[in-house]
Scaffold this motif. Structure first.
Motif, mmCIF file in Angstrom:
data_model
loop_
_atom_site.group_PDB
_atom_site.id
_atom_site.type_symbol
_atom_site.label_atom_id
_atom_site.label_comp_id
_atom_site.label_asym_id
_atom_site.label_seq_id
_atom_site.Cartn_x
_atom_site.Cartn_y
_atom_site.Cartn_z
ATOM 1 N N GLY A 296 -14.946 -10.635 -3.950
ATOM 2 C CA GLY A 296 -14.033 -10.824 -2.793
ATOM 3 C C GLY A 296 -12.837 -10.149 -3.249
ATOM 4 N N GLY A 297 -12.328 -9.898 -4.307
ATOM 5 C CA GLY A 297 -11.053 -9.115 -4.632
ATOM 6 C C GLY A 297 -10.990 -7.688 -4.408
ATOM 7 N N MET A 298 -12.060 -7.161 -3.963
ATOM 8 C CA MET A 298 -11.921 -5.833 -3.594
ATOM 9 C C MET A 298 -11.699 -5.581 -2.155
ATOM 10 S SD MET A 298 -15.671 -4.522 -5.368
ATOM 11 C CE MET A 298 -15.582 -2.838 -4.456
ATOM 12 N N SER A 299 -11.467 -6.772 -1.337
ATOM 13 C CA SER A 299 -10.921 -6.664 -0.248
ATOM 14 C C SER A 299 -9.472 -6.279 -0.126
ATOM 15 C CB SER A 299 -11.242 -8.029 0.628
ATOM 16 O OG SER A 299 -10.315 -8.874 -0.022
ATOM 17 N N ASN A 300 -8.763 -6.284 -1.096
ATOM 18 C CA ASN A 300 -7.406 -6.091 -1.447
ATOM 19 C C ASN A 300 -7.236 -5.641 -2.851
ATOM 20 O OD1 ASN A 300 -4.645 -5.645 -0.872
ATOM 21 N ND2 ASN A 300 -4.143 -7.970 -0.344
ATOM 22 N N PRO A 301 -7.755 -4.485 -3.214
ATOM 23 C CA PRO A 301 -7.715 -4.005 -4.533
ATOM 24 C C PRO A 301 -6.499 -3.597 -5.120
ATOM 25 C CG PRO A 301 -8.545 -2.226 -3.155
ATOM 26 C CD PRO A 301 -8.278 -3.456 -2.132
ATOM 27 N N LEU A 302 -5.363 -3.443 -4.164
ATOM 28 C CA LEU A 302 -4.093 -2.768 -5.031
ATOM 29 C C LEU A 302 -3.199 -3.880 -5.090
ATOM 30 C CD1 LEU A 302 -3.647 0.608 -2.869
ATOM 31 C CD2 LEU A 302 -4.507 0.211 -5.248
ATOM 32 N N ARG A 303 -3.227 -5.118 -4.648
ATOM 33 C CA ARG A 303 -2.379 -6.214 -4.846
ATOM 34 C C ARG A 303 -2.673 -6.999 -6.131
ATOM 35 N NH1 ARG A 303 -0.942 -9.999 0.130
ATOM 36 N NH2 ARG A 303 -0.232 -7.945 0.672
ATOM 37 N N VAL A 304 -1.888 -6.735 -6.947
ATOM 38 C CA VAL A 304 -2.429 -7.115 -8.557
ATOM 39 C C VAL A 304 -1.599 -7.906 -9.414
ATOM 40 C CG1 VAL A 304 -1.350 -5.274 -9.558
ATOM 41 C CG2 VAL A 304 -3.373 -6.127 -10.800
ATOM 42 N N LYS A 305 -2.008 -8.994 -10.146
ATOM 43 C CA LYS A 305 -0.911 -9.626 -11.144
ATOM 44 C C LYS A 305 -0.358 -8.487 -11.877
ATOM 45 C CE LYS A 305 -3.611 -13.788 -11.289
ATOM 46 N NZ LYS A 305 -4.650 -15.018 -12.208
ATOM 47 N N ASN A 306 0.925 -8.452 -11.738
ATOM 48 C CA ASN A 306 1.944 -7.650 -12.207
ATOM 49 C C ASN A 306 1.702 -7.562 -13.649
ATOM 50 O OD1 ASN A 306 3.788 -5.898 -13.110
ATOM 51 N ND2 ASN A 306 5.470 -6.915 -11.655
ATOM 52 N N PRO A 307 1.352 -6.610 -14.421
ATOM 53 C CA PRO A 307 1.292 -6.906 -15.954
ATOM 54 C C PRO A 307 2.660 -6.569 -16.687
ATOM 55 C CG PRO A 307 0.778 -4.575 -15.216
ATOM 56 C CD PRO A 307 0.835 -5.397 -14.148
ATOM 57 N N LEU A 308 3.812 -6.338 -15.770
ATOM 58 C CA LEU A 308 5.162 -6.114 -16.319
ATOM 59 C C LEU A 308 5.815 -7.345 -16.214
ATOM 60 C CD1 LEU A 308 5.583 -2.652 -14.946
ATOM 61 C CD2 LEU A 308 4.917 -3.259 -17.224
ATOM 62 N N SER A 309 5.454 -8.675 -15.364
ATOM 63 C CA SER A 309 6.302 -9.491 -15.077
ATOM 64 C C SER A 309 6.061 -10.569 -16.342
ATOM 65 C CB SER A 309 5.566 -10.359 -13.915
ATOM 66 O OG SER A 309 6.175 -11.602 -13.687
#
Length: 492
Positions: free
Chosen positions: A268-281
Motif C-alpha cells: 500500500g505504501g507504493m501509492s505515494n512512494p515519494l512521501r517518506v520518513k525524513n532521514p534528516l529529521s
C-alpha cells in the motif's frame, strides 16, 4: 534528551565514500553558484519594478492622491520584505547556533514525544544523507510536515524543512525508492540481520537507509527502507520524459517490495512512494545499512524479478497476512480473489450510480465504507471456511489497496455496459472462442456507430451530398465511407 541519532551499521567503504563526497561537493558548488546568480538577478528585477512606482513625479505627471498612496504602499512593501528577510536570517542563525528545539508539549503524529534539543545537522553525518538532500526539490516546491497525512510548503529555509518528520522527494526527477515496512525489530542490528537473510540469497543489495522510531528499549518501529539512485541519474517523470525508465522504476519498486514481503513490507505504501520518513529529521533514528555506491535502475533490474505485477504483489501479500493469521495459502488466495472481485464490482457500481459513498477526496473514508458494506458478507457467505477474524484481515488489505488504487478513468465512461455479453458467453469455456465473440461484438458496435455518424452528416449535407464530402466532414477514411455507403443510404 538529545534527538534521535544516526546509526552507521554498514561496513566502511573509503573508496565509495570519497567518490560520493566528490560528486556531491562538485554538484553542490555548481548549484550554489547557479542559485546565487538567479537570486541576485531576481532581486534586482524585483527592486526595479517596485522603484518604478516610487519614482518622483515629473512636471507632466498629475500628482494625485492615488499616486501618493501607491508610493506609500510600495515603501511599506519594501520595508516589510527587508524585515522578513532579516527574520529569516535570524531564524536560520538560531538553528545553527542553538539547534532544533522540541518542547515536548506539542503532540507529534498524534502522541507526545519527550522534549529534546538537537544541535547538529544530520546531513553532515554521512555522504548518503547528503545525497538524499539532492533528491529533494527546490525550496519553492519542497513539501514537509510532522504527519504523513499533511505535508505542505511550510518553511522559508531548506534547513528548517529538513527538521520535519515527513518530506516529499522531487516528483519531476525521482532520486530514491521507498519501501514501506510495518515490522518491529529488536534493534537496528536485528533489522540489518533480517534484511541480509532475505536479500543476500537473491543477490539483492541492502537499502542504503532505514528510517524509523526507536523506542526506549531500543526497538525500531515500522521503518521506511530507502534505496538511493546515483547522484545525477534520477528518473524523469515529467510530461516530456521517456516512459521506459518510468516503467522500469515502477517494476523495480514492486520487485523490492515483493522481495521483503516476509518482513512485513506493505504494498500500500507504493501509492505515494515519494512521501517518506525524513532521514534528516531529529525525530527519527536513521540507520545507514549500506555504504556502497548506489546502483542504477538498470543494474538493480538485473538482480530483481521484474515480472512482479500489482496483482501478484497483492496476492502474495495476502498469503503472508493469511500465514500470520493461521490460514493456508489456498485459503488466503481464494479469499483474496473473491474479496477483490467483490470490492471492484462494488466500486464500479458506486461510480455508475454516483453513490455518495464513493468519496475519492477522502480515501480513508472510502476504505471504511467498503469495510462496512462488505464486512458481513466477508464473515459469512464469502469466508471460504475462514474464521471471521481471518476473513476480515484479508478484506482489510484488499479494501486498503483498492481504495487508493481505484481510478474511475480505467473503467470507461458511465455509458459502458459491463456484462452485456453475459448470456452469449454462458457455458463457453474456450478462451479463444470468448475472445472471438467479444471482438465480433465490439466490431458490430463500432460499425453501427460509424453508420450513425455518416447518416447524420449525409442528412446535414442535403442534396449536395457526396462520398468525398462525407469522408471530409466525418473525419473518416475514403475506404470506410465507400465500404459503408450503401448501408448508410439505406438508413436515410
Amino acid at each position: 534528551m538529545e534527538g534521535f541519532r544516526t546509526i552507521i551499521l554498514a561496513d566502511p567503504n573509503p573508496v565509495a565514500e570519497e567518490l560520493m563526497h566528490r560528486v556531491i561537493e562538485d554538484g553542490a558548488h555548481t548549484r550554489l553558484k547557479e542559485i546565487a546568480t538567479i537570486d541576485e538577478r531576481r532581486d534586482q528585477e524585483r527592486k526595479k519594478r517596485l522603484l518604478r512606482n516610487v519614482a518622483a513625479p515629473t512636471a507632466n505627471d498629475n500628482f494625485t492622491a492615488e499616486h501618493a498612496e501607491r508610493i506609500e504602499t510600495t515603501r511599506s512593501i519594501l520595508a516589510h520584505r527587508a524585515k522578513e528577510k532579516l527574520s529569516r536570517t535570524e531564524r536560520l542563525k538560531h538553528r545553527y547556533e542553538f539547534g532544533y528545539v522540541h518542547d515536548g508539549a506539542t503532540p507529534i503524529g498524534g502522541k507526545l514525544q519527550d522534549g529534546f534539543v538537537y544541535k547538529p545537522l544530520k546531513s553532515r553525518d554521512h555522504p548518503h544523507l547528503q545525497a538524499f538532500v539532492r533528491t529533494l526539490p527546490r525550496l519553492g516546491k519542497l513539501k514537509a510536515g510532522q504527519t504523513k497525512e499533511f505535508v505542505d510548503n511550510l518553511g522559508d529555509s531548506k534547513v528548517h524543512f529538513l527538521d520535519y518528520r515527513y518530506i516529499e522527494g522531487n516528483k519531476e526527477v525521482v532520486g530514491f525508492i521507498r519501501t514501506d515496512n510495518d515490522g518491529i525489530y529488536d534493534s537496528p542490528e536485528d533489522l540489518k540481520r533480517q534484511l541480509h537473510k532475505v536479500l543476500d540469497p537473491r543477490g539483492i543489495p541492502l537499502p542504503h537507509l532505514a528510517v524509523g522510531e526507536q523506542s526506549a528499549d531500543g526497538r525500531i518501529h515500522k521503518p521506511h527502507l530507502i534505496t538511493l539512485l546515483p547522484v545525477g541519474n534520477g528518473v524523469r517523470t515529467d510530461e516530456k520524459a521517456n516512459w521506459r525508465p518510468i516503467a522500469l522504476l515502477d517494476a523495480v519498486s514492486r520487485a523490492l517490495c515483493h522481495a521483503t514481503l516476509s518482513m512485513n513490507s506493505d504494498p500500500g505504501g507504493m501509492s505515494n512512494p515519494l512521501r517518506v520518513k525524513n532521514p534528516l529529521s531529529p525525530h527519527w533514528t536513521t540507520v545507514i545499512l549500506n555504504e556502497d555506491l548506489p546502483l542504477t535502475l538498470a543494474e538493480l533490474g538485473k538482480r530483481l524479478d521484474l515480472r512482479v505485477t500489482n496483482a501478484r504483489l497483492q496476492r502474495d501479500h495476502a498469503v503472508v497476512v493469511g500465514d500470520r493469521e493461521g490460514m493456508t495459502e489456498c485459503q488466503s488466495n481464494s479469499a483474496f480473489t473473491t474479496f477483490r472481485a467483490a470490492t471492484t464490482n462494488l466500486l464500479r457500481h458506486w461510480h455508475r450510480t454516483r453513490d455518495v459513498k464513493l468519496d475519492l477526496s477522502n480515501r480513508e473514508k472510502l476504505m471504511a465504507n467498503l469495510m462496512v458494506e462488505l464486512g458481513s458478507e466477508a464473515r459469512h457467505s464469502m469466508s471460504h471456511g475462514l474464521k471471521p477474524q481471518q476473513a476480515m484481515a484479508i478484506l482489510y488489505k484488499v479494501c486498503a489497496y483498492l481504495a487508493v488504487d481505484f481510478n474511475p478513468a480505467r473503467i470507461g465512461s458511465l455509458r459502458d455496459n459491463p456484462g452485456c455479453m453475459k448470456d452469449e458467453l454462458q457455458g463457453v469455456r474456450s478462451l479463444r472462442t470468448r475472445q472471438s465473440l467479444g471482438a465480433h461484438h465490439t466490431a458490430t458496435k463500432k460499425r453501427a456507430r460509424t453508420l450513425a455518424i455518416m447518416v447524420f452528416y449525409m442528412k446535414k449535407a442535403g442534396s449536395d451530398v457526396s462520398k468525398a464530402r462525407v469522408a471530409r466532414d466525418c473525419g473518416l477514411s475514403k475506404d470506410t465511407v465507400y465500404r459503408l455507403w450503401n448501408e448508410a443510404v439505406a438508413g436515410l
